[in-house]
Design an enzyme around this catalytic site. Sequence first.
Site, PDB file in Angstrom:
ATOM      1  N   ILE A 238      -6.107-101.725  62.102  1.00  0.00           N
ATOM      2  CA  ILE A 238      -7.330-102.020  62.861  1.00  0.00           C
ATOM      3  C   ILE A 238      -7.889-103.376  62.460  1.00  0.00           C
ATOM      4  O   ILE A 238      -8.411-104.121  63.276  1.00  0.00           O
ATOM      5  CB  ILE A 238      -8.425-100.968  62.588  1.00  0.00           C
ATOM      6  CG1 ILE A 238      -7.910 -99.560  62.835  1.00  0.00           C
ATOM      7  CG2 ILE A 238      -9.653-101.239  63.439  1.00  0.00           C
ATOM      8  CD1 ILE A 238      -8.879 -98.500  62.343  1.00  0.00           C
ATOM      9  N   THR A 240      -7.608-106.661  59.288  1.00  0.00           N
ATOM     10  CA  THR A 240      -7.176-107.226  58.016  1.00  0.00           C
ATOM     11  C   THR A 240      -8.257-108.186  57.559  1.00  0.00           C
ATOM     12  O   THR A 240      -8.458-109.227  58.161  1.00  0.00           O
ATOM     13  CB  THR A 240      -5.864-108.027  58.137  1.00  0.00           C
ATOM     14  OG1 THR A 240      -5.718-108.449  59.487  1.00  0.00           O
ATOM     15  CG2 THR A 240      -4.681-107.224  57.714  1.00  0.00           C
ATOM     16  N   GLY A 241      -8.931-107.788  56.519  1.00  0.00           N
ATOM     17  CA  GLY A 241      -9.991-108.638  55.985  1.00  0.00           C
ATOM     18  C   GLY A 241      -9.537-109.292  54.704  1.00  0.00           C
ATOM     19  O   GLY A 241      -8.376-109.205  54.320  1.00  0.00           O
ATOM     20  N   LYS A 242     -10.470-109.964  54.063  1.00  0.00           N
ATOM     21  CA  LYS A 242     -10.128-110.646  52.825  1.00  0.00           C
ATOM     22  C   LYS A 242      -9.918-109.641  51.698  1.00  0.00           C
ATOM     23  O   LYS A 242      -9.126-109.851  50.813  1.00  0.00           O
ATOM     24  CB  LYS A 242     -11.256-111.625  52.448  1.00  0.00           C
ATOM     25  CG  LYS A 242     -11.154-112.938  53.199  1.00  0.00           C
ATOM     26  CD  LYS A 242     -12.146-113.947  52.669  1.00  0.00           C
ATOM     27  CE  LYS A 242     -13.564-113.538  53.022  1.00  0.00           C
ATOM     28  NZ  LYS A 242     -14.553-114.570  52.689  1.00  0.00           N
ATOM     29  N   SER A 244      -9.841-106.066  52.256  1.00  0.00           N
ATOM     30  CA  SER A 244      -9.273-104.773  52.620  1.00  0.00           C
ATOM     31  C   SER A 244      -8.489-104.845  53.917  1.00  0.00           C
ATOM     32  O   SER A 244      -8.653-105.773  54.710  1.00  0.00           O
ATOM     33  CB  SER A 244     -10.391-103.739  52.773  1.00  0.00           C
ATOM     34  OG  SER A 244     -11.120-104.000  53.942  1.00  0.00           O
ATOM     35  N   VAL A 245      -7.638-103.858  54.081  1.00  0.00           N
ATOM     36  CA  VAL A 245      -6.922-103.679  55.328  1.00  0.00           C
ATOM     37  C   VAL A 245      -7.257-102.278  55.814  1.00  0.00           C
ATOM     38  O   VAL A 245      -7.259-101.339  55.022  1.00  0.00           O
ATOM     39  CB  VAL A 245      -5.397-103.790  55.122  1.00  0.00           C
ATOM     40  CG1 VAL A 245      -4.676-103.731  56.449  1.00  0.00           C
ATOM     41  CG2 VAL A 245      -5.046-105.078  54.401  1.00  0.00           C
ATOM     42  N   LYS A 268      -8.830 -97.184  54.584  1.00  0.00           N
ATOM     43  CA  LYS A 268      -9.206 -98.490  54.060  1.00  0.00           C
ATOM     44  C   LYS A 268      -8.431 -98.738  52.767  1.00  0.00           C
ATOM     45  O   LYS A 268      -8.589 -98.025  51.790  1.00  0.00           O
ATOM     46  CB  LYS A 268     -10.713 -98.546  53.815  1.00  0.00           C
ATOM     47  CG  LYS A 268     -11.214 -99.921  53.423  1.00  0.00           C
ATOM     48  CD  LYS A 268     -12.726-100.028  53.539  1.00  0.00           C
ATOM     49  CE  LYS A 268     -13.225-101.389  53.077  1.00  0.00           C
ATOM     50  NZ  LYS A 268     -14.677-101.551  53.231  1.00  0.00           N
ATOM     51  N   ASP A 384     -24.482-105.735  52.241  1.00  0.00           N
ATOM     52  CA  ASP A 384     -23.675-106.554  53.158  1.00  0.00           C
ATOM     53  C   ASP A 384     -23.994-106.132  54.581  1.00  0.00           C
ATOM     54  O   ASP A 384     -23.116-106.046  55.434  1.00  0.00           O
ATOM     55  CB  ASP A 384     -22.191-106.406  52.846  1.00  0.00           C
ATOM     56  CG  ASP A 384     -21.343-107.475  53.538  1.00  0.00           C
ATOM     57  OD1 ASP A 384     -21.917-108.490  53.994  1.00  0.00           O
ATOM     58  OD2 ASP A 384     -20.119-107.298  53.633  1.00  0.00           O
TER      59      ASP A 384
HETATM   60  P1  ADP Z   1     -14.121-105.300  55.119  1.00  0.00           P
HETATM   61  O1  ADP Z   1     -14.558-105.322  53.703  1.00  0.00           O
HETATM   62  O2  ADP Z   1     -12.732-105.797  55.310  1.00  0.00           O
HETATM   63  O3  ADP Z   1     -15.126-105.929  56.041  1.00  0.00           O
HETATM   64  P2  ADP Z   1     -14.778-102.860  56.517  1.00  0.00           P
HETATM   65  O4  ADP Z   1     -15.066-101.538  55.889  1.00  0.00           O
HETATM   66  O5  ADP Z   1     -15.934-103.585  57.131  1.00  0.00           O
HETATM   67  O6  ADP Z   1     -14.013-103.745  55.462  1.00  0.00           O
HETATM   68  O7  ADP Z   1     -13.695-102.616  57.625  1.00  0.00           O
HETATM   69  C1  ADP Z   1     -13.188-103.665  58.401  1.00  0.00           C
HETATM   70  C2  ADP Z   1     -13.183-103.306  59.865  1.00  0.00           C
HETATM   71  O8  ADP Z   1     -12.414-102.142  60.093  1.00  0.00           O
HETATM   72  C3  ADP Z   1     -14.557-102.977  60.377  1.00  0.00           C
HETATM   73  O9  ADP Z   1     -15.224-104.116  60.828  1.00  0.00           O
HETATM   74  C4  ADP Z   1     -14.274-102.024  61.507  1.00  0.00           C
HETATM   75  O10 ADP Z   1     -13.983-102.736  62.695  1.00  0.00           O
HETATM   76  C5  ADP Z   1     -13.031-101.318  61.046  1.00  0.00           C
HETATM   77  N1  ADP Z   1     -13.369-100.032  60.410  1.00  0.00           N
HETATM   78  C6  ADP Z   1     -13.600 -99.798  59.108  1.00  0.00           C
HETATM   79  N2  ADP Z   1     -13.868 -98.511  58.876  1.00  0.00           N
HETATM   80  C7  ADP Z   1     -13.803 -97.892  60.081  1.00  0.00           C
HETATM   81  C8  ADP Z   1     -13.968 -96.544  60.518  1.00  0.00           C
HETATM   82  N3  ADP Z   1     -14.264 -95.563  59.669  1.00  0.00           N
HETATM   83  N4  ADP Z   1     -13.819 -96.278  61.824  1.00  0.00           N
HETATM   84  C9  ADP Z   1     -13.521 -97.259  62.691  1.00  0.00           C
HETATM   85  N5  ADP Z   1     -13.334 -98.534  62.344  1.00  0.00           N
HETATM   86  C10 ADP Z   1     -13.473 -98.867  61.057  1.00  0.00           C
HETATM   87 MN    MN Z   2     -16.906-105.392  56.871  1.00  0.00          MN
END
Ligand code: ADP
Ligand code: MN
Length: 495
Positions: A238, A240-242, A244-245, A268, A384
């Site tokens: 869904i 790929t962040g810095k 987490s994926v 996550k 955040d």
């Molecule tokens: P990061 O630290 O990488 O920002 P996030 O927890 O914000 O981690 O997750 C990154 C993205 O993944 C979110 O912006 C969202 O679009 C998607 N995401 C994360 N958790 C969920 C979830 N439980 N259900 C749906 N989408 C999710």
């Molecule tokens: Mn986030």
Amino acid sequence: QCPWGAPNKTSISCSLADVMSEQLAKELQLEEENAAFPEVVAVAEGPFITGENIDTSSDLMLAQMLQMEFDREYDAQLRREEKKINGDSKVSISFENYRKVHPYDSDSSEDEVDWQDTRHDPYRADKPTTTPRRGFVGKGKDITTKHDEVVCGRKNTARMENFAPEFQVGDGIGMDLKLSNQVFNALKQHAYSEERRSARLHEKKEHSTAEKAVDPKTRLLLYKMVNAGTLETITGCISTGKESVVFHAYGGKSATEDKVIPPECAIKVFKTTLNEFKNRDKYIKDDYRFKDRFSKLNPRKIIRMWAEKEMHNLTRMQNAGIPCPEVVILKKHVLVMSFIGQDQVPAPKLKDVTLSSEDMKKAYYQVLNMMQQLYKECKLVHADLSEYNMLWHDGKVWLIDVSQSVEPTHPHGLEFLFRDCRNVSQFFQKGGVAEALNERELFNAVSGLNITADNEVDFLEEIEALEKTNEDHVQNHGKKLSMFSSDGDPPIYDE
Ligand code: ADP
Ligand code: MN
């Protein structure tokens, strides 16, 4: 240890350390390499999810792992049959060409030449004297079999041309060089291993530059979750962040009756190799809940604590009735939670969705409410909070991404809260919500404090002064101020 055989030590000449110079990244990388994860899994690495290739489903990875296991079994069986057929016979046949895992363990082959393989034999075309299929030419005394030393030697030399293209064979054919079977086989072996080595190096290089989404250990963790039935299938990535994926998965069956796994899950995966986390020390180091543990931990464990933190925080929020993902399971640095969205489509972030002014206003009041709940009931500051970490789903706002959330008594907790307020206030004011409080009003509304400064600089100064008072108190009394009375009243600071 790995269920697919003994670990092979692999030498890695292009390491991630080249790309990431930070000590933390290096240590993690080393640890990973030293663990010498078996090549079997490394092979499955290729097409699996990377930053560039995010559509690939991890089903593929699982399929590859199973295929690899199957192939090895198949080859083992082949080898057994080969042995049975050949017995002690001087002339042996080889099933080499039928092997799936090529040609890895063919250590036996001192006298093994695949006689059948004459398809690309250049001698065949322009030298009609080569032995035909029946295996000999001539009559009686003059019979020449295919085992004839000269013919065979020439053939071996010619075959050398079919080695890997990068493999320098020299001008053996022109010199009418005759190779003994033994030499031929040794060279063949070498050519093959060269080919494999360069393929491996190429792969490694690709993975170090293209950010690896998940490492083999993580993949194994995911694999185990599917294997245990917790997850039905992992469908894809869904985000790929810095740090987490996030993957989507369909939930499986729970081992225990009382806990129901949601039909759709988000996985996550906290990255274990990025130094990004280093910058976030301050969130966890000063969080007294983790204080005792922090000093004793290695980097890998610290990253696990991010996942753990997110789990605890989500649970608190869940208990307070704040719309957020529900925790399913935590394994090391991998957190499985309920999926916010439907049919693999994640709910949009607040920043990406266009709301009617009515919904926008509704969202604002909901966020204000959630911030208060978060602070008073969960004793948390998101830290955040912005339109990036709020999802719009089912006509309401859902909070996500709470790994960095801290308690308000955190030495910088109130500063984090102020930052959150600024983001929220700006977003809704720009979004046309006339009722939206400014960041200072919002801060007071959420915290129950009454900071009267009318500009940001003074306001922040007062916030920092409060934080300091609290810290001093901790120093002097060895415990946190009772910021909260049991009935959830606003915090009282010693002044
Ligand atoms: P990061 O630290 O990488 O920002 P996030 O927890 O914000 O981690 O997750 C990154 C993205 O993944 C979110 O912006 C969202 O679009 C998607 N995401 C994360 N958790 C969920 C979830 N439980 N259900 C749906 N989408 C999710
Ligand atoms: Mn986030």
